[in-house]
Design an enzyme around this catalytic site. Structure first.
Site, mmCIF file in Angstrom:
data_model
loop_
_atom_site.group_PDB
_atom_site.id
_atom_site.type_symbol
_atom_site.label_atom_id
_atom_site.label_comp_id
_atom_site.label_asym_id
_atom_site.label_seq_id
_atom_site.Cartn_x
_atom_site.Cartn_y
_atom_site.Cartn_z
ATOM 1 N N SER A 1 -2.829 29.070 -9.822
ATOM 2 C CA SER A 1 -1.622 28.718 -9.086
ATOM 3 C C SER A 1 -0.460 29.599 -9.519
ATOM 4 O O SER A 1 -0.437 30.098 -10.645
ATOM 5 C CB SER A 1 -1.270 27.247 -9.345
ATOM 6 O OG SER A 1 0.009 26.924 -8.844
ATOM 7 N N TYR B 1 1.769 20.425 -15.234
ATOM 8 C CA TYR B 1 0.915 21.114 -14.269
ATOM 9 C C TYR B 1 0.967 22.620 -14.498
ATOM 10 O O TYR B 1 -0.077 23.290 -14.514
ATOM 11 C CB TYR B 1 1.370 20.785 -12.850
ATOM 12 C CG TYR B 1 0.635 21.563 -11.781
ATOM 13 C CD1 TYR B 1 -0.654 21.206 -11.409
ATOM 14 C CD2 TYR B 1 1.235 22.650 -11.155
ATOM 15 C CE1 TYR B 1 -1.331 21.927 -10.424
ATOM 16 C CE2 TYR B 1 0.570 23.367 -10.170
ATOM 17 C CZ TYR B 1 -0.707 23.000 -9.809
ATOM 18 O OH TYR B 1 -1.381 23.718 -8.843
ATOM 19 N N VAL C 1 -21.866 25.028 -5.903
ATOM 20 C CA VAL C 1 -21.296 23.771 -6.366
ATOM 21 C C VAL C 1 -19.791 23.827 -6.133
ATOM 22 O O VAL C 1 -19.127 24.764 -6.572
ATOM 23 C CB VAL C 1 -21.586 23.531 -7.865
ATOM 24 C CG1 VAL C 1 -20.885 22.266 -8.358
ATOM 25 C CG2 VAL C 1 -23.090 23.444 -8.113
ATOM 26 N N THR D 1 -1.917 21.652 2.295
ATOM 27 C CA THR D 1 -2.869 20.646 1.840
ATOM 28 C C THR D 1 -2.114 19.375 1.456
ATOM 29 O O THR D 1 -0.886 19.364 1.362
ATOM 30 C CB THR D 1 -3.651 21.144 0.615
ATOM 31 O OG1 THR D 1 -2.735 21.356 -0.475
ATOM 32 C CG2 THR D 1 -4.396 22.439 0.916
ATOM 33 N N VAL E 1 -0.252 26.176 0.111
ATOM 34 C CA VAL E 1 -1.176 26.093 1.231
ATOM 35 C C VAL E 1 -0.954 24.710 1.853
ATOM 36 O O VAL E 1 -0.584 23.762 1.153
ATOM 37 C CB VAL E 1 -2.644 26.251 0.763
ATOM 38 C CG1 VAL E 1 -3.606 26.176 1.941
ATOM 39 C CG2 VAL E 1 -2.832 27.567 0.008
ATOM 40 N N ASN F 1 -12.525 23.738 -8.037
ATOM 41 C CA ASN F 1 -11.378 23.478 -7.181
ATOM 42 C C ASN F 1 -10.646 22.185 -7.536
ATOM 43 O O ASN F 1 -9.467 22.031 -7.216
ATOM 44 C CB ASN F 1 -11.823 23.419 -5.710
ATOM 45 C CG ASN F 1 -10.733 22.944 -4.788
ATOM 46 O OD1 ASN F 1 -9.767 23.668 -4.521
ATOM 47 N ND2 ASN F 1 -10.846 21.711 -4.308
#
Length: 331
Positions: free
Chosen positions: A194, A207, A56, A242, A240, A140
């Site tokens: 992170s 965050y 998943v 993204t 990364v 994720n």
């Protein structure tokens, strides 16, 4: 020498021993880091189920989530894709089944917006995986700030969404998937952490706090599930390339999603640069070495590290605001 002669021999021995340990410990830890990254092997993913076992993946339609789904499918896992945009999920579903036609990979999709915290969506997820042999869960899904922002200026909806998606969403999905793993006595729960959770980060305070929460939750969960056959691992990353990071150019310390996910799946069970927290891994070598030096020089929570982090994000904020102003003039 006269001064040393006056020190009792037992105390002198203790002082010499302490000095030796202070010098030797970093050397030993650095050797452990290099062995973990470049020599020792991670766990074989077949430990979590034979080919045809399900994985998943949340936040699956873009970036790291898409890459996790792609590489796990290549390794013979069926994939449950969970993300917000149904059109992207359908496109990825078709891509995975076409590219892995020879191994007859199966996929299921669920479009859900984690920011809504809709109990109906979680009920649909539970129904979707009911009866499936789920061997791997990749937590994720996540959200950061649109640009660095002082906490007292953070929009209320942005603050709410970060906590709802990063924390509540991860907890609820894990509560749905983990009981079946425990019952089957095998499974892997990977959660994306992170550097923001390691380093208190001014202008990304909400965050940063959400990722620090995931660090402690994941490590605690790993302690609870130890001995059940279910492995828990928080995966720490720096930048990364993204959409979330808004960085397009790779470098020694900034890999693309393919390289990063490959390092994660290759090094499951190895700590990499995360040697001070159990059930935690920093698997990409550039991130791991950076973390080791930060921990052993500046100190992760030191005032010096805090000041440097603040200066960097203040600069990023200024550039982002200037870009918004330029774009507004063009519109």
């Amino acid at each position: 020498m006269d001064f040393l002669d006056k020190i009792p021999k037992p105390i002198l021995a203790i002082l010499v021993g302490a000095g030796f340990m202070a010098i030797a410990k970093p050397v030993v830890l650095y050797i452990q880091l290099l062995l973990s990254l470049f020599v020792l092997q991670g766990k074989n993913l077949r430990k979590y189920g034979p080919k045809g076992t399900w994985a998943v993946v949340t936040g699956a339609s873009d970036g790291l989530g898409k890459e996790y789904a792609t590489q796990l499918a290549q390794k013979g896992f069926n994939i449950v894709l969970v993300s917000r945009t149904e059109s992207k999920l359908l496109a990825l579903q078709s891509e995975l089944e076409t590219n892995n036609a020879g191994s007859a990979i199966k996929t299921k999709i669920l479009a859900m917006d984690f920011s809504k915290n809709d109990d109906g969506d979680y009920a649909k997820l539970k129904a979707l995986i009911d009866g499936l042999d789920v061997g791997i869960l990749v937590n994720n899904v996540g959200q950061s700030h649109s640009i660095p922002v002082p906490f007292i200026q953070t929009p209320k909806n942005e603050m709410r969404d970060i906590i709802t998606i990063n924390c509540i969403g991860t907890l609820k999905v894990t509560q749905i998937v983990a009981p079946g793993m425990v019952q089957r006595k095998r499974g892997l729960i990977l959660t994306m952490g992170s550097f923001g959770g390691l380093l208190p980060t001014p202008l990304l305070a909400t965050y940063s706090g959400s990722k620090a929460f995931l660090q402690h939750w994941s490590t605690a969960l790993g302690g609870e599930l130890q001995g059940t056959g279910v492995d828990v691992e928080l995966v720490i990353s720096y930048l990364v390339t993204t959409a979330m990071s808004k960085i397009r150019k790779t470098s020694m310390f900034i890999p693309n999603p393919r390289k990063f996910v490959k390092s994660v799946l290759k090094n499951v069970g190895r700590s990499g640069g995360a040697q001070q927290m159990a059930h935690t891994s920093t698997p990409f070598w550039g991130h791991a070495i950076m973390q080791w030096w930060l921990e052993n020089t500046l100190g992760l929570g030191s005032q010096l590290a805090l000041n440097q982090n603040r200066t960097m994000h203040e600069s990023i904020r200024k550039r982002a605001i200037r870009k918004r102003e330029r774009d507004a003039k063009k519109a």
